[in-house]
Write a protein that holds these residues in place. Structure first.
Motif, mmCIF file in Angstrom:
data_model
loop_
_atom_site.group_PDB
_atom_site.id
_atom_site.type_symbol
_atom_site.label_atom_id
_atom_site.label_comp_id
_atom_site.label_asym_id
_atom_site.label_seq_id
_atom_site.Cartn_x
_atom_site.Cartn_y
_atom_site.Cartn_z
ATOM 1 N N SER A 276 15.080 -2.011 6.426
ATOM 2 C CA SER A 276 14.342 -2.434 5.086
ATOM 3 C C SER A 276 13.206 -3.616 6.273
ATOM 4 O O SER A 276 12.936 -3.948 5.176
ATOM 5 C CB SER A 276 15.441 -3.626 4.697
ATOM 6 O OG SER A 276 16.034 -4.371 5.874
ATOM 7 N N GLN A 277 13.645 -3.424 6.739
ATOM 8 C CA GLN A 277 12.221 -3.857 8.192
ATOM 9 C C GLN A 277 11.192 -3.016 8.394
ATOM 10 O O GLN A 277 10.383 -3.089 9.336
ATOM 11 C CB GLN A 277 12.439 -5.198 8.986
ATOM 12 C CG GLN A 277 13.619 -6.256 8.702
ATOM 13 C CD GLN A 277 14.402 -6.913 9.694
ATOM 14 O OE1 GLN A 277 14.683 -6.485 10.417
ATOM 15 N NE2 GLN A 277 15.054 -7.761 9.539
ATOM 16 N N THR B 278 8.077 -0.781 8.856
ATOM 17 C CA THR B 278 6.795 -0.923 8.530
ATOM 18 C C THR B 278 6.400 0.127 8.239
ATOM 19 O O THR B 278 5.274 -0.243 8.163
ATOM 20 C CB THR B 278 6.446 -1.862 9.939
ATOM 21 O OG1 THR B 278 6.238 -1.062 11.037
ATOM 22 C CG2 THR B 278 7.059 -3.113 10.732
ATOM 23 N N ARG C 244 11.926 1.087 3.307
ATOM 24 C CA ARG C 244 12.392 -0.584 3.169
ATOM 25 C C ARG C 244 12.243 -0.735 1.633
ATOM 26 O O ARG C 244 13.147 -2.140 1.279
ATOM 27 C CB ARG C 244 10.751 -1.471 3.462
ATOM 28 C CG ARG C 244 10.463 -1.357 4.649
ATOM 29 C CD ARG C 244 9.536 -2.978 4.657
ATOM 30 N NE ARG C 244 8.155 -2.666 3.804
ATOM 31 C CZ ARG C 244 6.735 -1.684 4.108
ATOM 32 N NH1 ARG C 244 6.653 -1.392 4.950
ATOM 33 N NH2 ARG C 244 6.228 -2.450 2.893
ATOM 34 N N THR D 156 12.988 -9.677 5.016
ATOM 35 C CA THR D 156 12.201 -8.589 4.423
ATOM 36 C C THR D 156 11.859 -9.770 2.856
ATOM 37 O O THR D 156 10.990 -9.289 2.264
ATOM 38 C CB THR D 156 13.588 -7.937 3.967
ATOM 39 O OG1 THR D 156 14.053 -7.026 4.704
ATOM 40 C CG2 THR D 156 12.506 -6.649 3.070
ATOM 41 N N ASP E 261 8.235 -9.557 2.875
ATOM 42 C CA ASP E 261 7.627 -8.704 3.197
ATOM 43 C C ASP E 261 6.065 -8.160 2.508
ATOM 44 O O ASP E 261 5.552 -9.042 1.103
ATOM 45 C CB ASP E 261 8.228 -7.516 2.903
ATOM 46 C CG ASP E 261 7.626 -6.144 2.893
ATOM 47 O OD1 ASP E 261 8.245 -5.376 3.941
ATOM 48 O OD2 ASP E 261 6.686 -5.294 2.148
ATOM 49 N N HIS E 262 5.334 -7.916 3.053
ATOM 50 C CA HIS E 262 4.092 -8.254 2.383
ATOM 51 C C HIS E 262 3.675 -6.815 1.273
ATOM 52 O O HIS E 262 2.650 -7.541 0.694
ATOM 53 C CB HIS E 262 2.208 -7.997 3.194
ATOM 54 C CG HIS E 262 2.426 -6.034 3.444
ATOM 55 N ND1 HIS E 262 3.417 -5.990 4.350
ATOM 56 C CD2 HIS E 262 1.376 -4.979 2.987
ATOM 57 C CE1 HIS E 262 3.386 -4.137 4.668
ATOM 58 N NE2 HIS E 262 2.444 -4.058 3.599
ATOM 59 N N LYS E 263 4.391 -6.792 0.523
ATOM 60 C CA LYS E 263 4.965 -5.944 -0.556
ATOM 61 C C LYS E 263 5.534 -6.262 -1.909
ATOM 62 O O LYS E 263 6.255 -6.537 -1.092
ATOM 63 C CB LYS E 263 4.956 -3.650 -0.232
ATOM 64 C CG LYS E 263 4.109 -3.720 0.085
ATOM 65 C CD LYS E 263 2.751 -3.020 -0.506
ATOM 66 C CE LYS E 263 1.483 -2.015 0.239
ATOM 67 N NZ LYS E 263 0.598 -2.002 -0.640
ATOM 68 N N VAL F 152 9.062 -4.870 -2.518
ATOM 69 C CA VAL F 152 10.361 -4.595 -1.126
ATOM 70 C C VAL F 152 10.170 -6.823 -1.384
ATOM 71 O O VAL F 152 11.275 -7.306 -1.917
ATOM 72 C CB VAL F 152 9.332 -4.250 0.131
ATOM 73 C CG1 VAL F 152 10.345 -4.993 1.101
ATOM 74 C CG2 VAL F 152 9.138 -3.121 0.108
ATOM 75 N N ARG F 153 10.141 -7.310 -1.485
ATOM 76 C CA ARG F 153 10.170 -8.620 -1.873
ATOM 77 C C ARG F 153 10.913 -8.710 -2.936
ATOM 78 O O ARG F 153 11.776 -9.757 -3.234
ATOM 79 C CB ARG F 153 9.102 -9.896 -1.879
ATOM 80 C CG ARG F 153 7.874 -9.975 -1.056
ATOM 81 C CD ARG F 153 7.099 -10.832 -0.750
ATOM 82 N NE ARG F 153 6.339 -11.514 -1.995
ATOM 83 C CZ ARG F 153 5.454 -10.310 -2.448
ATOM 84 N NH1 ARG F 153 4.639 -10.036 -0.891
ATOM 85 N NH2 ARG F 153 4.536 -10.089 -3.029
#
Length: 127
Positions: free
Chosen positions: A71-72, A74, A80, A113, A116-118, A121-122
């Motif tokens: 999940s982490q 990158t 993820r 997570t 997360d930048h997406k 996923v968040r």
């Protein structure tokens, strides 16, 4: 292929768990997709789910940390996302007393997570 793999699940499941530790994002993605097909309530038959649940009970101690690490991961959004989805469905198929000891670890690690930048996923991690 899920039905074909379901027949050999006792031999395939340890390989799927081992594939989660591989560095290749394609291997991780394929393993997570296949694993999700067994643990997702909407995509597998009841007999397959029960068989997978029985087999997953013995793999929980290695599966949960591997899913957290995935999940982490990158290098791949898909990895993820699939890992978080597997973590979401796992408590619904594995008995409570097997997954409860990992509750604090999963909550703590998914906190990373959630940032997360997406967005997709968040959202999965927050649920």
């Amino acid at each position: 292929p899920t039905d074909a793999v379901a027949l050999e699940l006792p031999r395939v499941l340890p390989l799927l768990v081992q594939a989660l530790t591989c560095e290749s994002k394609e291997t991780k993605s394929a393993a997570l997709s296949l694993l999700l097909s067994f643990i997702s309530p909407s995509s597998s038959s009841k007999a397959t789910s029960e068989n997978a649940a029985n087999l997953l009970e013995g793999q929980v101690s290695t599966l949960v940390p591997s899913l957290i690490a995935a999940s982490q991961y990158t290098s791949s959004l898909k990895v993820r996302s699939l890992a978080v989805e597997c973590l979401t469905h796992l408590p619904s198929i594995v008995p409570f007393h097997k997954v409860f000891p990992f509750r604090a670890q999963v909550t703590r690690e998914l906190g990373v997570t959630v940032t997360d930048h997406k967005r997709c996923v968040r959202l999965r991690a927050a649920n």
